[in-house]
Scaffold this motif. Structure first.
Motif, PDB file in Angstrom:
ATOM      1  N   TRP A   6       0.772  -1.207   0.326  1.00 44.08           N
ATOM      2  CA  TRP A   6      -0.093  -0.216  -0.118  1.00 44.08           C
ATOM      3  C   TRP A   6       0.864   0.911  -0.135  1.00 44.08           C
ATOM      4  CZ3 TRP A   6      -4.792   0.152  -1.347  1.00 44.08           C
ATOM      5  CH2 TRP A   6      -5.271  -1.471  -1.564  1.00 44.08           C
ATOM      6  N   ILE A   7       1.967   1.170   1.162  1.00 44.62           N
ATOM      7  CA  ILE A   7       3.154   2.084   1.130  1.00 44.62           C
ATOM      8  C   ILE A   7       3.728   2.952  -0.349  1.00 44.62           C
ATOM      9  CG2 ILE A   7       4.500   1.980   1.932  1.00 44.62           C
ATOM     10  CD1 ILE A   7       2.812   4.424   3.008  1.00 44.62           C
ATOM     11  N   ILE A   8       4.372   1.304  -0.985  1.00 43.67           N
ATOM     12  CA  ILE A   8       4.932   1.672  -1.961  1.00 43.67           C
ATOM     13  C   ILE A   8       4.053   1.464  -3.074  1.00 43.67           C
ATOM     14  CG2 ILE A   8       6.542   0.036  -4.045  1.00 43.67           C
ATOM     15  CD1 ILE A   8       7.454  -1.747  -1.327  1.00 43.67           C
ATOM     16  N   GLY A   9       3.241   1.133  -3.232  1.00 46.68           N
ATOM     17  CA  GLY A   9       2.474   2.131  -4.312  1.00 46.68           C
ATOM     18  C   GLY A   9       1.812   3.282  -4.353  1.00 46.68           C
ATOM     19  N   ALA A  10       1.757   3.946  -3.111  1.00 43.15           N
ATOM     20  CA  ALA A  10       0.999   5.193  -2.401  1.00 43.15           C
ATOM     21  C   ALA A  10       2.719   6.046  -3.583  1.00 43.15           C
ATOM     22  CB  ALA A  10       1.186   5.551  -1.112  1.00 43.15           C
ATOM     23  N   GLY A  11       3.363   5.446  -3.210  1.00 39.54           N
ATOM     24  CA  GLY A  11       5.031   6.256  -3.300  1.00 39.54           C
ATOM     25  C   GLY A  11       5.674   6.501  -4.493  1.00 39.54           C
ATOM     26  N   PHE A  12       4.501   5.597  -5.384  1.00 38.36           N
ATOM     27  CA  PHE A  12       4.731   5.511  -7.071  1.00 38.36           C
ATOM     28  C   PHE A  12       4.022   5.880  -7.790  1.00 38.36           C
ATOM     29  CE2 PHE A  12       6.893   1.212  -6.786  1.00 38.36           C
ATOM     30  CZ  PHE A  12       8.088   1.624  -6.865  1.00 38.36           C
TER      31      PHE A  12
END
Length: 222
Positions: A85-91
């Motif tokens: 979730w947080i990796i996707g949010a960063g991208f």
């Protein structure tokens, strides 16, 4: 024997067509991939918008392979999904901010030569598709089939369903990019810039949703 083979072929075709419709239905709602595809399609034409879709489908195929290899239970684990979730949010946040910051750069009007590389658009599709939303979708779509995936007789059904869903998504992507490529012919540079900025805001909005889901997940497991 021939009747059995014909019956099995008929069932496979029906299954394939049914899941083509599923793929179309899933791809229709506006999501982060659709937003990025539309943005790239408006700025650089059909090929670059489609490249984003191909990047997303690359992740889809990787997930299908992982599910087929029996990794569904691992992919469904909170400790795997929460970081995504947080990796996707960063991208998405980076892509959104970049869209707003460089809204007036890299715009190619119809008839002009495109300077942006195909790979960069493809890479954007990869980045946008890295999210637990994709994991949840594939695990749910193949939930029933996965229960039988260890049965040799059911492996064909799994592959037919996967091919059907991917075909549906591909049809959606081609249809969407055809509409976008035709529409952009009537657009000015200023209109495309404005829509690019709107796309950036939407991507940031999706990033915010991902962060919200991450926080909710943390609260559940604290």
């Amino acid at each position: 024997m021939k009747l059995i083979l014909l019956h099995e072929r008929s069932v496979s075709v029906s299954l394939y067509v049914a899941y083509v419709m599923v793929g179309l239905a899933i791809a229709m709602p506006v999501g982060a991939i659709t937003v990025e595809m539309t943005k790239q399609g408006l700025k650089n034409g059909f090929v670059h918008g489609w490249a984003v879709g191909l990047g997303g489908m690359t992740i889809d195929i990787a997930l299908i392979f992982a599910l087929y290899m029996g990794l569904a239970s691992i992919l469904a684990m909170p400790m795997i999904q929460l970081p995504m979730w947080i990796i996707g949010a960063g991208f998405l946040l980076l892509l959104g901010l970049d869209s707003i910051k460089n809204a007036e750069h890299g715009i190619t009007l119809a008839g002009e030569k495109v300077t942006k590389s195909f790979f960069k658009s493809y890479r954007n599709g990869l980045l946008v598709a890295v999210s637990p939303g994709n994991l949840v979708f594939w695990v749910n779509v193949f939930g029933v089939v996965l229960a039988k995936s260890y049965d040799q007789t059911e492996s064909t059904s799994f592959l037919v369903i996967a091919a059907g869903v991917l075909s549906g998504i591909l049809l959606h992507d081609i249809g969407l990019m055809t509409i976008v490529s035709v529409t952009r012919r009537a657009m000015s540079r200023k209109m495309i810039k404005t829509l690019t900025m709107v796309s950036g805001v939407l991507l940031i909005g999706f990033a915010g949703y991902f962060i919200y889901e991450f926080i909710q997940g943390i609260k559940v497991y604290m």
